[in-house]
Design a protein around this motif. Sequence first.
Motif, short mmCIF file in Angstrom:
data_model
loop_
_atom_site.label_atom_id
_atom_site.label_comp_id
_atom_site.label_asym_id
_atom_site.label_seq_id
_atom_site.Cartn_x
_atom_site.Cartn_y
_atom_site.Cartn_z
N VAL A 59 0.83 -1.20 0.00
CA VAL A 59 0.00 0.00 0.00
C VAL A 59 0.87 1.25 0.00
CG1 VAL A 59 -1.85 1.22 1.20
CG2 VAL A 59 -1.81 -1.27 1.21
N LEU A 60 1.98 1.21 0.73
CA LEU A 60 2.88 2.36 0.79
C LEU A 60 3.49 2.66 -0.57
CD1 LEU A 60 4.52 4.48 2.32
CD2 LEU A 60 6.10 2.68 3.02
N ALA A 61 4.00 1.63 -1.25
CA ALA A 61 4.59 1.84 -2.57
C ALA A 61 3.54 2.31 -3.57
CB ALA A 61 5.25 0.55 -3.06
N LEU A 62 2.34 1.75 -3.47
CA LEU A 62 1.25 2.16 -4.35
C LEU A 62 0.92 3.64 -4.15
CD1 LEU A 62 -0.95 1.18 -6.38
CD2 LEU A 62 -2.37 0.63 -4.40
N ALA A 63 0.84 4.05 -2.89
CA ALA A 63 0.52 5.44 -2.59
C ALA A 63 1.64 6.37 -3.03
CB ALA A 63 0.25 5.60 -1.09
N ALA A 64 2.88 5.98 -2.73
CA ALA A 64 4.01 6.86 -3.00
C ALA A 64 4.22 7.10 -4.49
CB ALA A 64 5.28 6.27 -2.39
N MET A 65 3.87 6.13 -5.32
CA MET A 65 4.16 6.23 -6.74
C MET A 65 2.98 6.70 -7.58
SD MET A 65 7.29 5.59 -6.95
CE MET A 65 7.37 5.60 -8.75
N LEU A 209 10.14 14.51 -3.96
CA LEU A 209 9.64 15.04 -2.70
C LEU A 209 8.37 14.31 -2.26
CD1 LEU A 209 10.18 18.87 -3.24
CD2 LEU A 209 11.22 17.48 -1.42
N ALA A 210 7.47 14.05 -3.20
CA ALA A 210 6.22 13.36 -2.86
C ALA A 210 6.49 11.95 -2.35
CB ALA A 210 5.30 13.33 -4.08
N VAL A 211 7.34 11.21 -3.05
CA VAL A 211 7.66 9.84 -2.63
C VAL A 211 8.30 9.84 -1.25
CG1 VAL A 211 9.11 7.85 -3.13
CG2 VAL A 211 7.83 8.94 -4.98
N ALA A 212 9.27 10.74 -1.02
CA ALA A 212 9.94 10.79 0.27
C ALA A 212 8.99 11.15 1.39
CB ALA A 212 11.10 11.78 0.21
N ALA A 213 8.10 12.15 1.15
CA ALA A 213 7.16 12.58 2.19
C ALA A 213 6.20 11.46 2.57
CB ALA A 213 6.40 13.81 1.72
N VAL A 214 5.62 10.80 1.57
CA VAL A 214 4.67 9.72 1.84
C VAL A 214 5.36 8.57 2.56
CG1 VAL A 214 3.21 7.98 0.77
CG2 VAL A 214 3.12 10.34 -0.04
N THR A 215 6.56 8.21 2.11
CA THR A 215 7.28 7.10 2.73
C THR A 215 7.57 7.38 4.21
OG1 THR A 215 8.29 6.52 0.61
CG2 THR A 215 9.34 5.66 2.60
N LEU A 216 8.04 8.58 4.50
CA LEU A 216 8.36 8.92 5.88
C LEU A 216 7.10 8.99 6.75
CD1 LEU A 216 11.10 11.61 5.25
CD2 LEU A 216 11.43 9.43 6.43
N LEU A 217 6.04 9.59 6.25
CA LEU A 217 4.82 9.72 7.04
C LEU A 217 4.20 8.36 7.36
CD1 LEU A 217 3.17 12.81 5.31
CD2 LEU A 217 3.97 12.70 7.68
N VAL A 218 4.01 7.53 6.35
CA VAL A 218 3.38 6.24 6.57
C VAL A 218 4.32 5.30 7.32
CG1 VAL A 218 2.28 4.26 5.48
CG2 VAL A 218 1.89 6.54 4.58
N GLY A 219 5.60 5.33 6.96
CA GLY A 219 6.56 4.50 7.68
C GLY A 219 6.64 4.87 9.15
N GLY A 220 6.59 6.17 9.46
CA GLY A 220 6.59 6.61 10.85
C GLY A 220 5.37 6.12 11.60
N LEU A 221 4.21 6.15 10.94
CA LEU A 221 2.99 5.65 11.58
C LEU A 221 3.08 4.15 11.86
CD1 LEU A 221 0.24 7.54 9.54
CD2 LEU A 221 0.80 7.88 11.95
N ILE A 222 3.59 3.40 10.90
CA ILE A 222 3.70 1.95 11.08
C ILE A 222 4.65 1.61 12.23
CG2 ILE A 222 4.51 -0.20 10.01
CD1 ILE A 222 3.65 1.05 7.30
N GLU A 223 5.83 2.19 12.20
CA GLU A 223 6.81 1.87 13.23
C GLU A 223 6.41 2.43 14.59
OE1 GLU A 223 9.58 -0.18 13.03
OE2 GLU A 223 8.43 -0.66 11.21
N GLY A 224 5.70 3.58 14.60
CA GLY A 224 5.23 4.13 15.86
C GLY A 224 4.28 3.19 16.56
N GLY A 225 3.48 2.46 15.79
CA GLY A 225 2.55 1.51 16.38
C GLY A 225 3.24 0.35 17.06
#
Length: 454
Positions: A59-65, A209-225
């Motif tokens: 889902v992350l790769a789909l969203a980022a791209m 910039l879009a790919v990096a922002a989405v990756t960091l935001l969603v990745g941060g949410l996943i790891e934060g959990g």
Amino acid sequence: MTRSMSNKPSRLPWITAAASFGFLVTQLDVTIVNVALDAIGDAFDAPTAQLQWVVDAYVLALAAMLLSAGAIGDRVGPKRAFLAGLVLFGLASAACGFATGPLSLILARVAQGAAGALLIPPSLALIAHAAHGDDRRRVAAVGWWTAAGGVSIAAGPVLGGLLVETLGWRWVFFVNLPLCAIGAVLALLVAPATPAKPRVPFDLPGQALAVAAVTLLVGGLIEGGHRGWGGAPLAALAAGLVLAAVFVAFERHAKHPAMPLTVFRSRPAWSAVVVGSALNFTYYGLIFVLGLYMLRTLHWSPGKAGLAFLPLTATFIVSNLASGSLVGRFGARTITSGGVLVAACGYALTARLGAESGVLDMLPGFALIPGGMGLAIPALTSGLLASVDRHDAGAASGVLNACRQVGGAAGVAIFGALAGAGIATGLRASAILATAMLVAAAGVLLAPGRRGGA
């Protein structure tokens, strides 16, 4: 078959069928893996955190791209982008099926998501071009396109459960190969060569910039959990927010932006992004938790868990196909807000489930959730396409679907974190949060002084 015949409006149903295969496989792979997670975990001795990444990496790769995919489709032509996406999606699916460990599976899921992004905006652009500005035919075609995606995302757990119990978990990925082949053959036979935008520079800084922002935001949410909301997860979220702000500022001044901000000044486009993100957030997140709930709390087999999701499929079919005609009679705004509220009622009923619940307890929520979503999403999508120039259809749909997928990835991350304290308790908390979010989304649509469609 001549090109002139391919361009006739009578070809729209066939072009819609071809385009729908692209949306079908991308949405199928959001949920088909959920009931296979225990089998994958047993095969690779993988902990829950890695299993969540098996879902979210896609889902992350789909969203980022997706932003990049919309721009690529506009510049090389939707048909060529769509065919390339089908080929790459099939290859990535084979790599998932042949994975030898959790890391190789997660990396293959990233490739699969990136390839899937090449299918969504170009498939909508094919429909927009084939409709030749006929709003009624476009609404009907988008209804079938969203029905294909809605049915596949609901049928994913059903098909996945059957495949796990009969052929093994690897077949939840191998099943994509014939689907991609059918879609490619249809597109080659019926889809015309669609206009491209040559000589327009590719907005590489904006895409990055879009790919990096989405990756960091969603990745941060996943790891934060999993790791708590300090340290690296907090730093990732902060960096993602900063990059998102930089991206918006950059796109405002870019000569050829990846995300044309002017497109989304219209009411239908702006509300489509907000409501579409909320719908995906709630649905993707709850399906993930429900899969764990059935397998680990109720101790059902993958096959039984998959069959329990069957009512989602039937209701999606009916509501998706009904949406187009209802929009024509009552307007996109009315149907969208009504659908969102129906889905909210379904989530409220799902909050009643507990450790002793059965299939009959699930049926009311499982009927209302896809029923409401099936009404709302075609209205959102059609309203968006009607509000932009046909030549911007790929970029606009890329932005909408990117925001929806980001919402879906965030939903898996946050609802998965809620389930960490206990799956049954997490399911109840997730359903309550989903209800509140959709009531708020309906409030945005129904606020006084608003005009326009969805």
